[in-house]
Design a protein around this motif. Sequence first.
Motif, PDB file in Angstrom:
ATOM      1  N   TYR A   6       0.347  -0.966   0.166  1.00 23.96           N
ATOM      2  CA  TYR A   6      -0.502   0.391  -0.017  1.00 23.96           C
ATOM      3  C   TYR A   6       0.417   1.152   0.200  1.00 23.96           C
ATOM      4  O   TYR A   6       1.291   1.954   1.435  1.00 23.96           O
ATOM      5  CB  TYR A   6      -0.602  -0.048   1.179  1.00 23.96           C
ATOM      6  CG  TYR A   6      -2.117  -1.220   0.980  1.00 23.96           C
ATOM      7  CD1 TYR A   6      -3.112  -1.233   0.760  1.00 23.96           C
ATOM      8  CD2 TYR A   6      -1.776  -2.246   2.182  1.00 23.96           C
ATOM      9  CE1 TYR A   6      -3.598  -1.822   0.347  1.00 23.96           C
ATOM     10  CE2 TYR A   6      -2.325  -3.574   2.160  1.00 23.96           C
ATOM     11  CZ  TYR A   6      -3.395  -3.247   1.626  1.00 23.96           C
ATOM     12  OH  TYR A   6      -4.406  -4.145   1.268  1.00 23.96           O
ATOM     13  N   PRO A   7       1.125   1.618  -0.571  1.00 26.85           N
ATOM     14  CA  PRO A   7       1.489   2.833  -0.974  1.00 26.85           C
ATOM     15  C   PRO A   7       1.635   3.707  -0.485  1.00 26.85           C
ATOM     16  O   PRO A   7       2.434   5.169   0.547  1.00 26.85           O
ATOM     17  CB  PRO A   7       1.699   3.192  -2.563  1.00 26.85           C
ATOM     18  CG  PRO A   7       1.230   2.358  -3.141  1.00 26.85           C
ATOM     19  CD  PRO A   7       0.467   1.797  -2.727  1.00 26.85           C
ATOM     20  N   ILE A   8       0.237   4.085   0.060  1.00 26.47           N
ATOM     21  CA  ILE A   8      -0.669   5.107   0.630  1.00 26.47           C
ATOM     22  C   ILE A   8       0.354   4.930   1.992  1.00 26.47           C
ATOM     23  O   ILE A   8       0.078   5.938   3.117  1.00 26.47           O
ATOM     24  CB  ILE A   8      -2.066   5.647   0.903  1.00 26.47           C
ATOM     25  CG1 ILE A   8      -2.181   6.769   1.615  1.00 26.47           C
ATOM     26  CG2 ILE A   8      -2.785   4.333   1.629  1.00 26.47           C
ATOM     27  CD1 ILE A   8      -2.038   8.196   1.306  1.00 26.47           C
ATOM     28  N   ILE A   9       0.080   4.571   2.988  1.00 19.29           N
ATOM     29  CA  ILE A   9       1.075   3.621   4.246  1.00 19.29           C
ATOM     30  C   ILE A   9       2.775   3.998   4.334  1.00 19.29           C
ATOM     31  O   ILE A   9       3.238   4.518   5.145  1.00 19.29           O
ATOM     32  CB  ILE A   9       1.130   2.479   4.214  1.00 19.29           C
ATOM     33  CG1 ILE A   9      -0.431   1.520   4.618  1.00 19.29           C
ATOM     34  CG2 ILE A   9       1.486   1.683   5.692  1.00 19.29           C
ATOM     35  CD1 ILE A   9      -1.417   2.352   5.763  1.00 19.29           C
ATOM     36  N   MET A  13       5.115   6.418   6.264  1.00 15.84           N
ATOM     37  CA  MET A  13       5.452   5.887   6.971  1.00 15.84           C
ATOM     38  C   MET A  13       6.848   6.491   6.799  1.00 15.84           C
ATOM     39  O   MET A  13       7.228   6.648   7.918  1.00 15.84           O
ATOM     40  CB  MET A  13       5.860   4.611   6.895  1.00 15.84           C
ATOM     41  CG  MET A  13       5.065   3.539   7.111  1.00 15.84           C
ATOM     42  SD  MET A  13       5.181   3.711   8.975  1.00 15.84           S
ATOM     43  CE  MET A  13       7.362   2.678   9.197  1.00 15.84           C
ATOM     44  N   GLU A  14       6.992   7.517   5.601  1.00 18.51           N
ATOM     45  CA  GLU A  14       8.095   7.844   5.276  1.00 18.51           C
ATOM     46  C   GLU A  14       8.003   9.235   6.188  1.00 18.51           C
ATOM     47  O   GLU A  14       8.874   9.938   6.366  1.00 18.51           O
ATOM     48  CB  GLU A  14       8.409   7.937   3.595  1.00 18.51           C
ATOM     49  CG  GLU A  14       8.585   6.959   3.104  1.00 18.51           C
ATOM     50  CD  GLU A  14       8.333   7.602   1.548  1.00 18.51           C
ATOM     51  OE1 GLU A  14       7.639   8.898   1.569  1.00 18.51           O
ATOM     52  OE2 GLU A  14       8.900   6.500   1.001  1.00 18.51           O
ATOM     53  N   TYR A  27      -5.552   2.667  12.565  1.00 15.21           N
ATOM     54  CA  TYR A  27      -5.566   3.763  11.674  1.00 15.21           C
ATOM     55  C   TYR A  27      -4.818   3.243  10.213  1.00 15.21           C
ATOM     56  O   TYR A  27      -4.861   3.492   9.760  1.00 15.21           O
ATOM     57  CB  TYR A  27      -4.646   4.450  12.057  1.00 15.21           C
ATOM     58  CG  TYR A  27      -4.778   5.465  13.439  1.00 15.21           C
ATOM     59  CD1 TYR A  27      -5.891   6.712  13.161  1.00 15.21           C
ATOM     60  CD2 TYR A  27      -5.072   5.472  14.723  1.00 15.21           C
ATOM     61  CE1 TYR A  27      -5.869   7.875  13.729  1.00 15.21           C
ATOM     62  CE2 TYR A  27      -5.106   6.004  15.944  1.00 15.21           C
ATOM     63  CZ  TYR A  27      -6.015   7.418  14.860  1.00 15.21           C
ATOM     64  OH  TYR A  27      -5.977   7.586  16.543  1.00 15.21           O
ATOM     65  N   VAL A  28      -4.810   2.048  10.300  1.00 12.48           N
ATOM     66  CA  VAL A  28      -4.140   1.104   9.325  1.00 12.48           C
ATOM     67  C   VAL A  28      -5.179   1.328   7.870  1.00 12.48           C
ATOM     68  O   VAL A  28      -4.963   2.095   6.837  1.00 12.48           O
ATOM     69  CB  VAL A  28      -2.591   0.503   9.808  1.00 12.48           C
ATOM     70  CG1 VAL A  28      -1.919  -0.290   8.003  1.00 12.48           C
ATOM     71  CG2 VAL A  28      -1.803   0.310  10.093  1.00 12.48           C
ATOM     72  N   ASN A  29      -6.075   0.954   8.532  1.00 17.28           N
ATOM     73  CA  ASN A  29      -7.019   0.471   7.943  1.00 17.28           C
ATOM     74  C   ASN A  29      -8.059   1.237   7.378  1.00 17.28           C
ATOM     75  O   ASN A  29      -8.711   1.712   6.288  1.00 17.28           O
ATOM     76  CB  ASN A  29      -8.028  -0.397   8.660  1.00 17.28           C
ATOM     77  CG  ASN A  29      -9.146  -0.611   8.083  1.00 17.28           C
ATOM     78  OD1 ASN A  29      -9.110  -1.459   6.894  1.00 17.28           O
ATOM     79  ND2 ASN A  29     -10.480  -1.175   8.650  1.00 17.28           N
ATOM     80  N   ILE A  35      -7.974   7.480   2.469  1.00 18.69           N
ATOM     81  CA  ILE A  35      -7.185   8.644   1.818  1.00 18.69           C
ATOM     82  C   ILE A  35      -5.992   8.039   0.922  1.00 18.69           C
ATOM     83  O   ILE A  35      -5.954   6.656   0.813  1.00 18.69           O
ATOM     84  CB  ILE A  35      -6.549   8.659   3.044  1.00 18.69           C
ATOM     85  CG1 ILE A  35      -6.718   9.357   4.441  1.00 18.69           C
ATOM     86  CG2 ILE A  35      -5.952  10.146   3.279  1.00 18.69           C
ATOM     87  CD1 ILE A  35      -6.855   9.932   6.002  1.00 18.69           C
ATOM     88  N   THR A  36      -6.125   8.885  -0.379  1.00 13.70           N
ATOM     89  CA  THR A  36      -4.781   8.265  -1.552  1.00 13.70           C
ATOM     90  C   THR A  36      -3.874   9.706  -1.159  1.00 13.70           C
ATOM     91  O   THR A  36      -3.373   9.453  -2.312  1.00 13.70           O
ATOM     92  CB  THR A  36      -6.070   8.885  -2.167  1.00 13.70           C
ATOM     93  OG1 THR A  36      -6.734   9.944  -2.791  1.00 13.70           O
ATOM     94  CG2 THR A  36      -6.944   7.335  -2.561  1.00 13.70           C
ATOM     95  N   ASP A  37      -4.093  10.884  -0.314  1.00 11.62           N
ATOM     96  CA  ASP A  37      -3.443  11.865  -0.757  1.00 11.62           C
ATOM     97  C   ASP A  37      -2.913  12.633   0.627  1.00 11.62           C
ATOM     98  O   ASP A  37      -3.984  12.599   1.432  1.00 11.62           O
ATOM     99  CB  ASP A  37      -3.907  12.726  -2.041  1.00 11.62           C
ATOM    100  CG  ASP A  37      -2.863  14.323  -1.530  1.00 11.62           C
ATOM    101  OD1 ASP A  37      -2.177  14.213  -1.311  1.00 11.62           O
ATOM    102  OD2 ASP A  37      -2.998  15.210  -1.843  1.00 11.62           O
TER     103      ASP A  37
END
Length: 308
Positions: A6-9, A13-14, A27-29, A35-37
């Motif tokens: 999942y790129p959004i996660i 994380m970054e 929160y992860v779910n 959320i996409t952005d």
Amino acid sequence: GIYEKYPIIKAFMEKRCYKELLKNPLYVNLIIKNITDISNISDENLLRSYIWENIICLKEKSKQYDVLYNEVVDVIKRIVFERAKQFTLGVDRETLNSKIVSSLMSEGVVVENKNLIRLKYDVFEDICFEQQIDKEFDVCRGNYNSFFSKIEEMGRCCFRRYQIWVSNKVLTKINRDKFLSNLIFSDNLPDLWTKQTMIGLVNSRFSSCFFEEYANDLIAEGLIWKLIDVTNLHAFNSRYFEYKDYPFIQLIPKGEGRPSLIKIIYEKNLHKVNNIKIESIKKLCFDYAKNDNHDKQIANIACAILIT
């Protein structure tokens, strides 16, 4: 792992400020589903505001359910505050707008049990309280007695909800200056609420900056000793376990208050100038040793204090 899938996660994380939050599967779910952005979500406070508006209150989805956003907000608040005030399992579905309740159930915001409606997650209720306390603080315009009277109307849970609010508000400098400095240094707060403010502060994961910015003021006002006592009494999580069929409660150090105070004590030589409080200082350091996640610098400082 999940970060590659999942790129959004991965994007969250970054941003190091989300490291602790992303240990919570809820929160992860919520992030993956909604959320996409993240360009406009730079910290946890903004994330909770996004969750409040768009996930809990259906700001973007209300039109597809043919309901008004403001009316959804009203229903959510009624469910949360009525349940808290009356200390019940939920609010009678028959007394709520049926179309709004159906839309909230479809989106997984509320659940029903024997015709009683409540928000699905405690986190959702925490966020609702946070939004309302924000509003009451802005409205009070420095009249803190009025502010705390409004919070007391929220029911038996008002202390815990207020502590959570304080813990979260410490995250950004604008909030530290706007909310916390006024509440901590005010002479007009009832003693009960001064203590609740301090409990929220020392238990916060974000309070280290506050202690760095206001260390000299805390010492000058004599508040540093009150904060040490509050930390020694209240800055813990509890864990229940059984050993040889006997029940035990383990106290686990919590928050950034304890390490921040240890650092101030050492840097300002407070352990050398106040023998009356030396036992409180020792307890602060001994309790820090019970923390599984030590900061090496703070651990060394605590040892230096203890052997002085």
